[in-house]
Write a protein that holds these residues in place. Structure first.
Motif, PDB file in Angstrom:
ATOM      1  N   GLN A 296      10.835   4.709  -6.510  1.00  0.00           N
ATOM      2  CA  GLN A 296      12.266   4.893  -6.728  1.00  0.00           C
ATOM      3  C   GLN A 296      12.664   6.366  -6.737  1.00  0.00           C
ATOM      4  O   GLN A 296      13.790   6.702  -6.394  1.00  0.00           O
ATOM      5  N   GLY A 297      11.737   7.248  -7.120  1.00  0.00           N
ATOM      6  CA  GLY A 297      12.012   8.666  -7.137  1.00  0.00           C
ATOM      7  C   GLY A 297      11.765   9.347  -5.808  1.00  0.00           C
ATOM      8  O   GLY A 297      11.977  10.556  -5.675  1.00  0.00           O
ATOM      9  N   GLY A 298      11.316   8.595  -4.799  1.00  0.00           N
ATOM     10  CA  GLY A 298      11.075   9.168  -3.484  1.00  0.00           C
ATOM     11  C   GLY A 298       9.733   9.876  -3.354  1.00  0.00           C
ATOM     12  O   GLY A 298       9.509  10.597  -2.398  1.00  0.00           O
ATOM     13  N   PHE A 299       8.833   9.651  -4.326  1.00  0.00           N
ATOM     14  CA  PHE A 299       7.519  10.293  -4.284  1.00  0.00           C
ATOM     15  C   PHE A 299       6.562   9.573  -3.336  1.00  0.00           C
ATOM     16  O   PHE A 299       5.695  10.197  -2.744  1.00  0.00           O
ATOM     17  N   VAL A 300       6.681   8.254  -3.249  1.00  0.00           N
ATOM     18  CA  VAL A 300       5.852   7.460  -2.331  1.00  0.00           C
ATOM     19  C   VAL A 300       6.748   6.573  -1.484  1.00  0.00           C
ATOM     20  O   VAL A 300       7.892   6.293  -1.836  1.00  0.00           O
ATOM     21  N   LYS A 301       6.211   6.154  -0.357  1.00  0.00           N
ATOM     22  CA  LYS A 301       6.962   5.224   0.488  1.00  0.00           C
ATOM     23  C   LYS A 301       6.105   4.040   0.834  1.00  0.00           C
ATOM     24  O   LYS A 301       4.914   4.019   0.590  1.00  0.00           O
TER      25      LYS A 301
ATOM     26  N   THR B 195       0.850  -1.195   0.000  1.00  0.00           N
ATOM     27  CA  THR B 195       0.000   0.000   0.000  1.00  0.00           C
ATOM     28  C   THR B 195       0.886   1.246   0.000  1.00  0.00           C
ATOM     29  O   THR B 195       1.406   1.645   1.039  1.00  0.00           O
ATOM     30  N   PRO B 196       1.058   1.886  -1.162  1.00  0.00           N
ATOM     31  CA  PRO B 196       1.915   3.069  -1.244  1.00  0.00           C
ATOM     32  C   PRO B 196       1.290   4.280  -0.555  1.00  0.00           C
ATOM     33  O   PRO B 196       0.065   4.426  -0.504  1.00  0.00           O
ATOM     34  N   LEU B 197       2.155   5.135  -0.026  1.00  0.00           N
ATOM     35  CA  LEU B 197       1.728   6.343   0.678  1.00  0.00           C
ATOM     36  C   LEU B 197       2.502   7.527   0.119  1.00  0.00           C
ATOM     37  O   LEU B 197       3.728   7.466  -0.030  1.00  0.00           O
ATOM     38  N   GLN B 198       1.804   8.609  -0.179  1.00  0.00           N
ATOM     39  CA  GLN B 198       2.447   9.812  -0.698  1.00  0.00           C
ATOM     40  C   GLN B 198       3.487  10.316   0.293  1.00  0.00           C
ATOM     41  O   GLN B 198       3.214  10.419   1.481  1.00  0.00           O
ATOM     42  N   ALA B 199       4.680  10.630  -0.206  1.00  0.00           N
ATOM     43  CA  ALA B 199       5.764  11.078   0.661  1.00  0.00           C
ATOM     44  C   ALA B 199       6.117  12.545   0.448  1.00  0.00           C
ATOM     45  O   ALA B 199       6.976  13.070   1.154  1.00  0.00           O
ATOM     46  N   LEU B 200       5.478  13.192  -0.512  1.00  0.00           N
ATOM     47  CA  LEU B 200       5.808  14.578  -0.836  1.00  0.00           C
ATOM     48  C   LEU B 200       4.546  15.430  -0.890  1.00  0.00           C
ATOM     49  O   LEU B 200       3.460  14.923  -1.171  1.00  0.00           O
ATOM     50  N   PRO B 201       4.694  16.728  -0.657  1.00  0.00           N
ATOM     51  CA  PRO B 201       3.532  17.614  -0.773  1.00  0.00           C
ATOM     52  C   PRO B 201       3.127  17.777  -2.238  1.00  0.00           C
ATOM     53  O   PRO B 201       3.929  17.548  -3.150  1.00  0.00           O
TER      54      PRO B 201
END
Length: 100
Positions: free
Chosen positions: A95-100, A6-12
């Motif tokens: 991979q781009g750090g957008f989701v964790k 379950t991916p989660l947004q990591a950036l605004p």
């Protein structure tokens, strides 16, 4: 990549007036480069998503599995949008750090 993850947004992000989603990503994610980022005129990238990308981004809320996201994208955009394509896009976000 497992489909039960379950991916989660990591950036605004911002939702523009026309409904377009723009993710705000710092140019440097590493803490050791924060000093340089503060000196830049524009310290962030602004990544604009198309309609499919915006739908996927909105579903990366930590509650939807990749399989559920793939199913909803297929419902919204038809059979031409495959599970592999959606999973690949989510992997690129990870991979781009957008989701964790």
């Amino acid at each position: 990549m497992q489909l039960d993850w379950t991916p989660l947004q990591a950036l605004p992000f911002e939702v523009l007036e026309d409904g377009q989603v723009v993710i705000i990503r710092p140019k440097f994610l590493s803490p050791r480069w924060k000093w340089l980022q503060k000196r830049l005129g524009r310290p962030n990238f602004r990544v604009k998503l198309d309609a499919k990308g915006a739908l996927i981004w909105g579903l990366c809320d930590g509650h939807h599995s990749i399989q559920a996201i793939c199913d909803q994208v297929r419902e919204a955009h038809g059979e031409d949008h495959t599970t592999e394509r959606t999973a690949w896009f989510i992997r690129e976000l990870y991979q781009g750090g957008f989701v964790k």
